[in-house]
Design an enzyme around this catalytic site. Structure first.
Site, PDB file in Angstrom:
ATOM      1  N   ALA A   1       0.804  -1.224   0.000  1.00 45.24           N
ATOM      2  CA  ALA A   1       0.000   0.000   0.000  1.00 45.24           C
ATOM      3  C   ALA A   1       0.839   1.276   0.000  1.00 45.24           C
ATOM      4  O   ALA A   1       0.311   2.352   0.247  1.00 45.24           O
ATOM      5  CB  ALA A   1      -0.913  -0.027   1.215  1.00 45.24           C
TER       6      ALA A   1
ATOM      7  N   ASN B   1       2.201  -4.051   7.440  1.00 50.00           N
ATOM      8  CA  ASN B   1       3.071  -4.930   6.642  1.00 50.00           C
ATOM      9  C   ASN B   1       4.067  -4.079   5.869  1.00 50.00           C
ATOM     10  O   ASN B   1       5.214  -4.461   5.651  1.00 50.00           O
ATOM     11  CB  ASN B   1       2.238  -5.714   5.630  1.00 50.00           C
ATOM     12  CG  ASN B   1       1.420  -6.803   6.283  1.00 50.00           C
ATOM     13  OD1 ASN B   1       1.949  -7.816   6.683  1.00 50.00           O
ATOM     14  ND2 ASN B   1       0.120  -6.579   6.407  1.00 50.00           N
TER      15      ASN B   1
ATOM     16  N   HIS C   1      -0.383   6.636   3.877  1.00 55.99           N
ATOM     17  CA  HIS C   1       0.995   6.213   4.166  1.00 55.99           C
ATOM     18  C   HIS C   1       1.941   7.229   3.542  1.00 55.99           C
ATOM     19  O   HIS C   1       1.886   7.472   2.327  1.00 55.99           O
ATOM     20  CB  HIS C   1       1.308   4.850   3.540  1.00 55.99           C
ATOM     21  CG  HIS C   1       0.595   3.702   4.173  1.00 55.99           C
ATOM     22  ND1 HIS C   1       0.686   3.407   5.515  1.00 55.99           N
ATOM     23  CD2 HIS C   1      -0.207   2.745   3.638  1.00 55.99           C
ATOM     24  CE1 HIS C   1      -0.035   2.325   5.776  1.00 55.99           C
ATOM     25  NE2 HIS C   1      -0.591   1.907   4.661  1.00 55.99           N
TER      26      HIS C   1
HETATM   27  N1  LIG Z   1       1.842  -5.766   1.978  1.00 55.06           N
HETATM   28  C1  LIG Z   1       0.838  -4.921   2.166  1.00 55.06           C
HETATM   29  O1  LIG Z   1       0.904  -3.727   1.893  1.00 55.06           O
HETATM   30  C2  LIG Z   1      -0.455  -5.440   2.708  1.00 55.06           C
HETATM   31  C3  LIG Z   1      -1.579  -4.598   2.717  1.00 55.06           C
HETATM   32  C4  LIG Z   1      -2.757  -5.108   3.200  1.00 55.06           C
HETATM   33  C5  LIG Z   1      -2.838  -6.380   3.706  1.00 55.06           C
HETATM   34  N2  LIG Z   1      -1.733  -7.164   3.726  1.00 55.06           N
HETATM   35  C6  LIG Z   1      -1.776  -8.529   4.280  1.00 55.06           C
HETATM   36  O2  LIG Z   1      -2.240  -9.413   3.274  1.00 55.06           O
HETATM   37  C7  LIG Z   1      -2.965 -10.475   3.890  1.00 55.06           C
HETATM   38  C8  LIG Z   1      -4.354 -10.598   3.229  1.00 55.06           C
HETATM   39  O3  LIG Z   1      -5.089  -9.398   3.429  1.00 55.06           O
HETATM   40  P1  LIG Z   1      -6.672  -9.352   3.153  1.00 55.06           P
HETATM   41  O4  LIG Z   1      -7.105  -7.955   3.382  1.00 55.06           O
HETATM   42  O5  LIG Z   1      -6.987 -10.031   1.869  1.00 55.06           O
HETATM   43  O6  LIG Z   1      -7.205 -10.258   4.372  1.00 55.06           O
HETATM   44  P2  LIG Z   1      -8.645 -10.921   4.539  1.00 55.06           P
HETATM   45  O7  LIG Z   1      -8.819 -11.111   6.013  1.00 55.06           O
HETATM   46  O8  LIG Z   1      -9.673 -10.176   3.788  1.00 55.06           O
HETATM   47  O9  LIG Z   1      -8.461 -12.359   3.847  1.00 55.06           O
HETATM   48  C9  LIG Z   1      -7.538 -13.316   4.311  1.00 55.06           C
HETATM   49  C10 LIG Z   1      -8.036 -14.689   3.895  1.00 55.06           C
HETATM   50  O10 LIG Z   1      -7.001 -15.634   4.158  1.00 55.06           O
HETATM   51  C11 LIG Z   1      -7.526 -16.754   4.863  1.00 55.06           C
HETATM   52  N3  LIG Z   1      -6.443 -17.293   5.706  1.00 55.06           N
HETATM   53  C12 LIG Z   1      -5.784 -16.654   6.703  1.00 55.06           C
HETATM   54  N4  LIG Z   1      -4.837 -17.439   7.212  1.00 55.06           N
HETATM   55  C13 LIG Z   1      -4.880 -18.608   6.533  1.00 55.06           C
HETATM   56  C14 LIG Z   1      -4.151 -19.826   6.612  1.00 55.06           C
HETATM   57  N5  LIG Z   1      -3.170 -19.998   7.504  1.00 55.06           N
HETATM   58  N6  LIG Z   1      -4.470 -20.813   5.746  1.00 55.06           N
HETATM   59  C15 LIG Z   1      -5.468 -20.667   4.844  1.00 55.06           C
HETATM   60  N7  LIG Z   1      -6.199 -19.526   4.707  1.00 55.06           N
HETATM   61  C16 LIG Z   1      -5.919 -18.526   5.563  1.00 55.06           C
HETATM   62  C17 LIG Z   1      -8.717 -16.217   5.647  1.00 55.06           C
HETATM   63  O11 LIG Z   1      -9.663 -17.242   5.905  1.00 55.06           O
HETATM   64  C18 LIG Z   1      -9.271 -15.152   4.682  1.00 55.06           C
HETATM   65  O12 LIG Z   1     -10.214 -15.681   3.782  1.00 55.06           O
HETATM   66  C19 LIG Z   1      -3.019 -10.165   5.393  1.00 55.06           C
HETATM   67  O13 LIG Z   1      -2.008 -10.868   6.081  1.00 55.06           O
HETATM   68  C20 LIG Z   1      -2.746  -8.687   5.448  1.00 55.06           C
HETATM   69  O14 LIG Z   1      -2.158  -8.289   6.687  1.00 55.06           O
HETATM   70  C21 LIG Z   1      -0.549  -6.731   3.212  1.00 55.06           C
END
Ligand SMILES: NC(=O)c1ccc[n+]([C@@H]2O[C@H](COP(=O)([O-])OP(=O)(O)OC[C@H]3O[C@@H](n4cnc5c(N)ncnc54)[C@H](O)[C@@H]3O)[C@@H](O)[C@H]2O)c1
Length: 270
Positions: free
Chosen positions: A123, A191, A221
Site C-alpha cells: 500500500a 506490513n 501512508h
Molecule cells: N503488503 C501490504 O501492503 C499489505 C496490505 C494489506 C494487507 N496485507 C496482508 O495481506 C494479507 C491478506 O489481506 P486481506 O485484506 O486479503 O485479508 P482478509 O482477512 O480479507 O483475507 C484473508 C483470507 O485468508 C484466509 N487465511 C488466513 N490465514 C490462513 C491460513 N493460515 N491458511 C489458509 N487460509 C488462511 C482467511 O480465511 C481469509 O479468507 C493479510 O495478512 C494482510 O495483513 C498486506
C-alpha cells in the site's frame, strides 16, 4: 502460460483472482486455497473461469507461482514447502518477515531450489526510489501512517493499552517506534513497515509513526527517505478495500502489477 495458485480468498485474493479472470494478467488461475471454504466459494462465484479449490499440497503442485494473501501464519505454514516444491512465492503478509530467521530460511530454500520470492510494494509508493537510494548510503527512513479508527480496531497495541479507539475526536499520534515494534503492535496494519525495512535500512532503524484520525476516509501512508542521493517523500491516500477496511486497495493492485511484471517481457522501474 504461468499457472498461479492463490492462498487466501479474502479482500486481496479476490482482486488478484478477478484480474487474472479478466485477462489483466496473462496467466492461468489454476487453484485457490483458504481455511474458510465459504470464502473460497464466495470468490469462485465472482469468476467466469473457475479454478479448483484444493488442499495446500495439491494446489502447490498444480501451480508455477503461489500468491500468499492470507496471513503471516500462512507464510510460516506453507512458505518452505512451496519453495521446496520448486515453486515461486509471492508474499503479501510481509509482516511475517519481522522474523528474520524465517526470511533467511525461505531465501536459502529459494536459492537451493532456483525459485524466487516476490514481496510487492503493497500500500505504499517509493520502494523503487528507496531501492535505488540503498545502493549508496541512506541516513533515515520514516513511515507515517494515518488511519480511521475502523482500520486500527483489534490491534494488540489497542487491546493491551485498553484504548477506546472510538473516543478520539481529532487526529492523534497513537504510536511511535521502530518497524519491529510497529509490526508487533499493529500486525495486520503495517506490513508495509517491514517491506520498507527490507528495501532500505532494516527493521531496527526504520522509524514508524501511527496516527488515528476519526476524520480520515482513506489510509494514508507517507514515506520519507534521506540519504546520499538527497531526499524524497511519497504520500499515498489509499482507498480502503471494500472487503476489509484494514487493507488498502493499492495493496491488491501492487500484487496484480507484480504478476504482470513477471509475465511480461518489458520491465519498467527499479
Ligand atoms: N503488503 C501490504 O501492503 C499489505 C496490505 C494489506 C494487507 N496485507 C496482508 O495481506 C494479507 C491478506 O489481506 P486481506 O485484506 O486479503 O485479508 P482478509 O482477512 O480479507 O483475507 C484473508 C483470507 O485468508 C484466509 N487465511 C488466513 N490465514 C490462513 C491460513 N493460515 N491458511 C489458509 N487460509 C488462511 C482467511 O480465511 C481469509 O479468507 C493479510 O495478512 C494482510 O495483513 C498486506
Amino acid at each position: 502460460m504461468l499457472k498461479v495458485g492463490v492462498i487466501g480468498c479474502g479482500a486481496i485474493g479476490i482482486e488478484i483472482c478477478r484480474a487474472i479472470d479478466r485477462g489483466i494478467v496473462k496467466a492461468q488461475l489454476s487453484a485457490v486455497h483458504d481455511r474458510s471454504i465459504e470464502n473460497c466459494e464466495g470468490l469462485l462465484a465472482s469468476l467466469v473461469n473457475k479454478p479448483a479449490i484444493l488442499p495446500p499440497d495439491e494446489m502447490i503442485s498444480n501451480a508455477d507461482i503461489i500468491v500468499e494473501c492470507a496471513s503471516a501464519q500462512a507464510v510460516r505454514e506453507f512458505g518452505v514447502n512451496i519453495l521446496e516444491m520448486g515453486k515461486d512465492l509471492m508474499v503479501l503478509s510481509a509482516g511475517a518477515f519481522r522474523d528474520s530467521g524465517l526470511l533467511e530460511r525461505l531465501t536459502d530454500t529459494a536459492r537451493a531450489h532456483h525459485c524466487r520470492i516476490y514481496i510487492p510494494s503493497g500500500a505504499i509508493a517509493g520502494i523503487d526510489g528507496l531501492k535505488s537510494a540503498a545502493v549508496a548510503g541512506i541516513n533515515k527512513v520514516t513511515l507515517t501512517t494515518t488511519k480511521n479508527p475502523k482500520g486500527l480496531k483489534g490491534a494488540p497495541f489497542i487491546e493491551k493499552n485498553n484504548i477506546n479507539i472510538d473516543s478520539y475526536r481529532e487526529k492523534t499520534l497513537l504510536f511511535e517506534g521502530n518497524a519491529d515494534e510497529a509490526i508487533a503492535a499493529f500486525p495486520a496494519n503495517v506490513n508495509v513497515a517491514v517491506s520498507l525495512s527490507l528495501a532500505g535500512i532494516g527493521i531496527e532503524k526504520t522509524h514508524v509513526r501511527i496516527f488515528v484520525d476519526p476524520g480520515a476516509k482513506r489510509n494514508i501512508h507517507e514515506v520519507s527517505v534521506e540519504g546520499d542521493f538527497g531526499k524524497f517523500t511519497c504520500r499515498v491516500e489509499n482507498v480502503p478495500s471494500p472487503g476489509n477496511p484494514r487493507t488498502s486497495y493499492l495493496a491488491a493492485l501492487s500484487a496484480i502489477a507484480t504478476l504482470k511484471k513477471i509475465t511480461e517481457p518489458l520491465q519498467i522501474g527499479t
